[in-house]
Scaffold this motif. Structure first.
Motif, PDB file in Angstrom:
ATOM      1  N   GLY A  28      47.083  17.778  70.447  1.00 55.84           N
ATOM      2  CA  GLY A  28      48.303  18.790  70.685  1.00 55.84           C
ATOM      3  C   GLY A  28      47.658  20.377  70.372  1.00 55.84           C
ATOM      4  N   VAL A  29      46.535  20.394  70.245  1.00 52.69           N
ATOM      5  CA  VAL A  29      46.099  21.736  69.951  1.00 52.69           C
ATOM      6  C   VAL A  29      44.942  22.138  70.973  1.00 52.69           C
ATOM      7  CG1 VAL A  29      45.019  23.417  68.442  1.00 52.69           C
ATOM      8  CG2 VAL A  29      46.574  21.573  67.312  1.00 52.69           C
ATOM      9  N   VAL A  30      45.214  23.246  71.798  1.00 51.68           N
ATOM     10  CA  VAL A  30      44.231  23.559  72.743  1.00 51.68           C
ATOM     11  C   VAL A  30      43.400  24.878  72.580  1.00 51.68           C
ATOM     12  CG1 VAL A  30      43.896  23.940  75.219  1.00 51.68           C
ATOM     13  CG2 VAL A  30      45.668  22.258  74.332  1.00 51.68           C
ATOM     14  N   LEU A  31      41.960  24.791  72.636  1.00 48.98           N
ATOM     15  CA  LEU A  31      41.395  25.937  72.360  1.00 48.98           C
ATOM     16  C   LEU A  31      40.699  26.667  73.472  1.00 48.98           C
ATOM     17  CD1 LEU A  31      39.407  26.914  69.086  1.00 48.98           C
ATOM     18  CD2 LEU A  31      38.165  27.272  71.364  1.00 48.98           C
ATOM     19  N   GLU A  32      40.800  28.047  73.892  1.00 50.30           N
ATOM     20  CA  GLU A  32      40.124  28.622  74.736  1.00 50.30           C
ATOM     21  C   GLU A  32      39.335  29.709  74.521  1.00 50.30           C
ATOM     22  OE1 GLU A  32      43.068  29.293  77.787  1.00 50.30           O
ATOM     23  OE2 GLU A  32      43.818  27.423  77.757  1.00 50.30           O
ATOM     24  N   GLU A  33      38.131  30.011  74.855  1.00 50.42           N
ATOM     25  CA  GLU A  33      37.267  31.099  74.589  1.00 50.42           C
ATOM     26  C   GLU A  33      37.079  32.048  75.736  1.00 50.42           C
ATOM     27  OE1 GLU A  33      34.322  29.361  72.011  1.00 50.42           O
ATOM     28  OE2 GLU A  33      35.442  29.199  70.419  1.00 50.42           O
ATOM     29  N   GLU A  34      36.922  33.279  75.549  1.00 47.46           N
ATOM     30  CA  GLU A  34      36.275  34.246  76.329  1.00 47.46           C
ATOM     31  C   GLU A  34      35.582  35.146  75.862  1.00 47.46           C
ATOM     32  OE1 GLU A  34      39.136  37.010  78.364  1.00 47.46           O
ATOM     33  OE2 GLU A  34      40.098  35.235  78.376  1.00 47.46           O
ATOM     34  N   TYR A  35      34.413  35.742  76.463  1.00 47.67           N
ATOM     35  CA  TYR A  35      33.527  36.851  75.732  1.00 47.67           C
ATOM     36  C   TYR A  35      33.391  37.733  76.507  1.00 47.67           C
ATOM     37  CZ  TYR A  35      29.817  38.875  72.943  1.00 47.67           C
ATOM     38  OH  TYR A  35      29.107  39.735  72.015  1.00 47.67           O
ATOM     39  N   ASP A  36      33.474  39.078  76.172  1.00 46.35           N
ATOM     40  CA  ASP A  36      33.444  40.417  76.904  1.00 46.35           C
ATOM     41  C   ASP A  36      31.994  40.740  76.171  1.00 46.35           C
ATOM     42  OD1 ASP A  36      33.228  42.877  77.800  1.00 46.35           O
ATOM     43  OD2 ASP A  36      35.380  43.336  77.745  1.00 46.35           O
ATOM     44  N   GLU A  37      31.085  40.654  77.001  1.00 45.34           N
ATOM     45  CA  GLU A  37      29.870  40.985  76.895  1.00 45.34           C
ATOM     46  C   GLU A  37      29.412  42.510  76.583  1.00 45.34           C
ATOM     47  OE1 GLU A  37      26.575  39.370  79.146  1.00 45.34           O
ATOM     48  OE2 GLU A  37      27.192  37.267  78.802  1.00 45.34           O
ATOM     49  N   GLU A  38      30.099  43.260  77.194  1.00 47.93           N
ATOM     50  CA  GLU A  38      30.009  44.984  77.460  1.00 47.93           C
ATOM     51  C   GLU A  38      30.508  45.333  76.029  1.00 47.93           C
ATOM     52  OE1 GLU A  38      31.444  48.866  79.996  1.00 47.93           O
ATOM     53  OE2 GLU A  38      32.090  46.849  80.463  1.00 47.93           O
ATOM     54  N   TRP A  39      31.651  45.016  75.732  1.00 44.97           N
ATOM     55  CA  TRP A  39      32.327  45.149  74.395  1.00 44.97           C
ATOM     56  C   TRP A  39      31.998  44.510  73.256  1.00 44.97           C
ATOM     57  CZ3 TRP A  39      33.407  50.342  74.706  1.00 44.97           C
ATOM     58  CH2 TRP A  39      33.688  50.853  75.904  1.00 44.97           C
ATOM     59  N   GLU A  40      31.255  43.367  73.333  1.00 43.83           N
ATOM     60  CA  GLU A  40      31.104  42.336  72.359  1.00 43.83           C
ATOM     61  C   GLU A  40      32.362  41.839  71.666  1.00 43.83           C
ATOM     62  OE1 GLU A  40      28.075  43.861  69.810  1.00 43.83           O
ATOM     63  OE2 GLU A  40      26.759  44.428  71.327  1.00 43.83           O
ATOM     64  N   VAL A  41      33.417  41.618  72.420  1.00 42.36           N
ATOM     65  CA  VAL A  41      34.558  41.108  71.941  1.00 42.36           C
ATOM     66  C   VAL A  41      34.817  39.634  72.199  1.00 42.36           C
ATOM     67  CG1 VAL A  41      37.150  41.252  72.075  1.00 42.36           C
ATOM     68  CG2 VAL A  41      35.609  43.429  71.969  1.00 42.36           C
ATOM     69  N   LYS A  42      34.830  38.876  71.532  1.00 45.07           N
ATOM     70  CA  LYS A  42      35.436  37.462  71.703  1.00 45.07           C
ATOM     71  C   LYS A  42      36.920  37.087  71.510  1.00 45.07           C
ATOM     72  CE  LYS A  42      34.169  32.607  69.794  1.00 45.07           C
ATOM     73  NZ  LYS A  42      33.568  32.015  68.951  1.00 45.07           N
ATOM     74  N   THR A  43      37.353  36.577  72.683  1.00 46.65           N
ATOM     75  CA  THR A  43      38.916  36.243  72.563  1.00 46.65           C
ATOM     76  C   THR A  43      39.111  34.687  72.342  1.00 46.65           C
ATOM     77  OG1 THR A  43      39.402  38.505  73.534  1.00 46.65           O
ATOM     78  CG2 THR A  43      41.115  36.661  73.631  1.00 46.65           C
ATOM     79  N   THR A  44      39.821  34.354  71.530  1.00 44.69           N
ATOM     80  CA  THR A  44      40.044  32.759  71.359  1.00 44.69           C
ATOM     81  C   THR A  44      41.559  32.735  71.421  1.00 44.69           C
ATOM     82  OG1 THR A  44      37.857  32.663  69.994  1.00 44.69           O
ATOM     83  CG2 THR A  44      39.730  30.809  70.169  1.00 44.69           C
ATOM     84  N   THR A  45      41.904  31.786  72.149  1.00 47.96           N
ATOM     85  CA  THR A  45      43.156  31.452  72.311  1.00 47.96           C
ATOM     86  C   THR A  45      43.660  29.907  71.700  1.00 47.96           C
ATOM     87  OG1 THR A  45      43.684  32.757  74.511  1.00 47.96           O
ATOM     88  CG2 THR A  45      45.391  31.335  74.008  1.00 47.96           C
ATOM     89  N   VAL A  46      44.396  30.086  70.791  1.00 50.10           N
ATOM     90  CA  VAL A  46      44.848  28.726  70.318  1.00 50.10           C
ATOM     91  C   VAL A  46      46.177  28.199  70.428  1.00 50.10           C
ATOM     92  CG1 VAL A  46      45.049  27.335  68.189  1.00 50.10           C
ATOM     93  CG2 VAL A  46      43.268  28.955  68.284  1.00 50.10           C
ATOM     94  N   ARG A  47      46.440  27.182  71.358  1.00 51.23           N
ATOM     95  CA  ARG A  47      47.777  26.765  71.700  1.00 51.23           C
ATOM     96  C   ARG A  47      48.201  25.383  71.050  1.00 51.23           C
ATOM     97  NH1 ARG A  47      45.958  28.788  76.686  1.00 51.23           N
ATOM     98  NH2 ARG A  47      47.184  30.530  77.443  1.00 51.23           N
ATOM     99  N   ILE A  48      49.132  25.761  70.051  1.00 48.09           N
ATOM    100  CA  ILE A  48      49.724  24.656  69.487  1.00 48.09           C
ATOM    101  C   ILE A  48      50.876  23.901  70.262  1.00 48.09           C
ATOM    102  CG2 ILE A  48      50.623  23.632  67.294  1.00 48.09           C
ATOM    103  CD1 ILE A  48      49.086  25.865  65.687  1.00 48.09           C
TER     104      ILE A  48
END
Length: 328
Positions: A28-48
């Motif tokens: 019941g928990v979904v994790l999605e990740e994306e990475y902005d290489e230009e700004w070195e920002v990792k965004t992780t979305t956790v959906r419960i």
């Protein structure tokens, strides 16, 4: 065994990582990740998504977006401007997903700066409120055309302080303000606690589940949620403290890595490696001096850092609500 121990953190991402370390799959928990290489920002979305997932994670069902930006602690205006844009985008997504509805002619948003202005690591929320472009009073007095725009978001702000200053639960104060001002959505900003010291002042969590003021330092207050205040609540938080046990635990992890290269100490390292992450954390809590068990630690440059990050968050909010509808 995992359920027996809990590592203190306000970040849903760190809760999910803990189960991954133990090779435990949380239904019941979904994790999605994306990475902005230009700004070195990792965004992780956790959906419960389920009640079972919420119970296992120890957090309400909903969406938690975590931005990890290692350079956020650096005074780079261009970088912080980019982070502000990303914050605005994340809030916009959550408002769309939360089905926030405009009930009047214009959007009305109440932004709450949680925390204690007199304690720097806890002053993030009040500092954010200081930098907001407040418009509600102008629109109410002179009409929205005084802003020079066809569509205006009515921004109001509240810094309710803490119970030791007011004698009231924060949620009680907010309920009263909501009753009088009738906002469409609340955005609450607060300082958080992290498990990993590397995430201090470098991570932003944005969630659509509301917030428990003071929970990061074990000071549990009544939750500020849609159920408790009557309107949707989006929470923005930045970890500014870790507890002493976390610092010692991180040091122990580094020690174990060194032990692997030492013939004399390799046996000790093997024994410690048999512990789960949560078990090692609990062992550290039992071993450190009792007076250190309730201690929280913050970086020495926290004064400048909190002011800088609070401005970044307020700029993101100003950017999002500068006369534009938050929903497309």
């Amino acid at each position: 065994m995992v359920e027996k121990y809990s590592i203190r953190t306000d970040l849903a991402l760190e809760d999910k990582e803990r189960f991954e370390e133990e090779n435990v799959e949380v239904q019941g928990v979904v994790l999605e990740e994306e990475y902005d290489e230009e700004w070195e920002v990792k965004t992780t979305t956790v959906r419960i998504q389920t009640e079972n997932g919420a119970k296992t994670m120890g957090k309400p069902a909903g969406t938690y977006i975590t931005m990890e930006a290692p350079n956020m602690a650096v005074p780079d205006e261009e970088y912080h401007s980019e982070i502000s844009e990303k914050i605005a985008d994340c809030i916009k997504k959550l408002m769309n997903g939360k089905n926030c509805k405009k009930r009047g002619e214009d959007w009305s948003v109440l932004i709450i700066g949680l925390g204690n202005r007199n304690v720097t690591p806890d002053a993030l929320g009040p500092y954010v409120a200081d930098n907001l472009n407040i418009t509600r009073h102008i629109v109410k007095e002179y009409g929205k055309y005084a802003m020079g725009k066809e569509e205006v978001t009515l921004i109001s702000a509240l810094v309710p302080g803490v119970m030791a200053q007011t004698g009231m639960e924060t949620v009680e104060i907010i309920r009263g303000v909501v009753k009088e001002t009738d906002p469409d959505v609340i955005i609450a900003v607060d300082a958080l606690a992290a498990r990993n010291s590397k995430r201090l002042n470098r991570t932003i969590q944005i969630a659509d589940t509301g917030i428990n003021p003071g929970s990061g330092v074990g000071n549990h207050r009544n939750a500020i949620t849609q159920e408790s205040v009557g309107v949707p609540v989006i929470a923005i938080g930045v970890p500014t403290v870790v507890d002493a046990a976390t610092i010692v635990n991180d040091a122990m992890e580094n020690l174990m890595e060194e032990m692997e290269h030492s013939e004399a100490l390799k046996g000790v390292g093997v024994v410690l490696q048999g512990y789960h992450a949560a078990e090692k954390y609990e062992l550290v809590r039992e071993l450190i001096s009792p007076h250190l068990n309730g201690m929280f630690v913050t970086p020495k440059d926290i004064d400048d850092t909190v002011k800088r990050i609070s401005f970044t968050i307020s700029e993101g909010l100003n950017m999002l609500f500068a006369g534009k509808e938050p929903a497309e």
